[in-house]
Design a protein around this motif. Structure first.
Motif, PDB file in Angstrom:
ATOM      1  N   GLY A 172       1.491 -27.844  31.416  1.00 18.00           N
ATOM      2  CA  GLY A 172       2.995 -27.526  31.527  1.00 18.00           C
ATOM      3  C   GLY A 172       3.432 -26.070  31.075  1.00 18.00           C
ATOM      4  O   GLY A 172       2.755 -25.659  30.168  1.00 18.00           O
TER       5      GLY A 172
ATOM      6  N   TYR B 141       3.435 -28.394  20.068  1.00 18.40           N
ATOM      7  CA  TYR B 141       3.199 -29.030  21.281  1.00 18.40           C
ATOM      8  C   TYR B 141       2.623 -30.336  21.492  1.00 18.40           C
ATOM      9  O   TYR B 141       1.558 -30.578  20.934  1.00 18.40           O
ATOM     10  CB  TYR B 141       2.631 -27.833  22.174  1.00 18.40           C
ATOM     11  N   THR B 142       3.447 -31.118  22.261  1.00 19.73           N
ATOM     12  CA  THR B 142       2.761 -32.504  22.481  1.00 19.73           C
ATOM     13  C   THR B 142       3.059 -32.892  23.845  1.00 19.73           C
ATOM     14  O   THR B 142       4.075 -32.249  24.440  1.00 19.73           O
ATOM     15  CB  THR B 142       3.474 -33.652  21.620  1.00 19.73           C
ATOM     16  N   ASP B 143       2.350 -33.695  24.508  1.00 17.26           N
ATOM     17  CA  ASP B 143       2.717 -34.376  25.897  1.00 17.26           C
ATOM     18  C   ASP B 143       2.296 -35.732  25.797  1.00 17.26           C
ATOM     19  O   ASP B 143       1.769 -36.464  24.710  1.00 17.26           O
ATOM     20  CB  ASP B 143       2.253 -33.328  26.761  1.00 17.26           C
ATOM     21  N   LYS B 144       2.321 -36.348  27.106  1.00 17.02           N
ATOM     22  CA  LYS B 144       1.998 -37.725  26.998  1.00 17.02           C
ATOM     23  C   LYS B 144       0.535 -38.220  26.442  1.00 17.02           C
ATOM     24  O   LYS B 144       0.321 -39.009  26.177  1.00 17.02           O
ATOM     25  CB  LYS B 144       1.826 -37.969  28.633  1.00 17.02           C
TER      26      LYS B 144
END
Length: 293
Positions: free
Chosen positions: A86, A169-172
């Protein structure tokens, strides 16, 4: 080190304590978006990398070399990174240039290097990273220089941390991996603290928990591989379209040049013919002959 192939073959985690007492963990990765590598291998390495940083990543270092020009492959890798994780990942990116010793040998600075016919894709990459970049001399034995360039890098890391309010930063993917790891940890802790199981039963339960976690990792890895293939295919299509557009533009420019050259040639011929006719008329006038135009 210099090598015709990637030096780092798999993700590795190293941790150290800085002078101010802060714990610094660095994950060294192979080229995660190298088109020459198999998606299955890259997918497993991405999952391994994220699994090492379950709480998120505070900075992403994009390593380039001043020894070579910014290639289409490197441009594609940066684009793949943003497409996969992203556009938000750009807020965490820092460009690290290696090979500073080569510039020093030529009495050049990084600014000289970037100011000398810097390709637009590299300019765009630096701008996308908020112009956060640092140059490393990899061969220096000067401890003060080693310390200074490390201080610059850490200051950029702190800048990224402040810019993102300390949130990594993290995501699913991070969330799912952390959820699985926490479940495994809680299950194991519960069994260890329980007095209602024999050692053999505890061993069997732990094997079941580990198997369940491995299946969890396998599902996430398959999801990553699928997303990676989709990202790679989209990017390859984009690059192919850009290449086709560039070739078309070059062909149009060449055709325009040929047309322009032909028009110039025709104008030159007309001019030369007009000059000859004018000279002929002048000679006729001098000889007293009458000419009717």
């Amino acid at each position: 080190m210099s090598s015709s192939a990637g030096v780092t073959s798999t993700c590795e985690l190293q941790t150290t304590v800085l002078q101010d007492g802060k714990m610094l963990s660095v994950i060294d990765t192979p080229g995660l978006f190298d088109f020459s590598a198999e998606p299955e291998f890259i997918g497993k390495e991405i999952v391994k990398c994220i699994n090492m940083a379950k709480d998120g990543i505070h900075a992403v270092l994009v390593v380039l070399s001043v020894r070579s020009r910014f290639s289409r492959e490197e441009e594609a890798a940066v684009q793949s990174l943003r497409k996969f994780f992203g556009s938000k990942i750009s807020d965490y990116m820092i460009v690290v240039f290696t090979g500073g010793d080569d510039l020093e040998e030529n009495d050049e600075t990084l600014e000289d290097y970037l100011g000398r016919d810097c390709p637009e894709p590299l300019k765009d990459t630096l701008e996308m990273c908020g112009d956060r970049y640092v140059l490393f001399n990899n061969k220096t034995k000067d401890e003060s220089q080693k310390s200074a360039q490390l201080d610059i890098l850490l200051s950029l890391v702190n800048e990224v941390v402040d810019k993102n309010d300390g949130k990594p930063y993290t995501d699913k993917l991070f969330v799912e991996l952390k959820k699985g790891a926490m479940k495994l940890h809680d299950q194991t802790a519960e069994v260890n603290s329980s007095e209602g199981y024999s050692e053999q039963e505890i061993s069997v339960l732990k094997q079941q928990f580990n198997k369940s976690y491995e299946e969890h990792l396998k599902r996430i890895t398959e999801m990553v591989e699928s997303k990676l293939k989709e990202t790679t295919q989209r990017l390859e299509q984009q690059l192919a379209e850009e290449q086709a557009a560039r070739l078309k533009a070059e062909a149009n420019a060449q055709a325009a040049q040929v047309k322009s050259d032909d028009e110039i040639r025709q104008l030159r011929e007309h001019l030369e013919r007009a000059q000859r006719e004018t000279e002929e008329l002048r000679k006729q006038a001098v000889s007293g002959k009458c000419s009717i135009l």
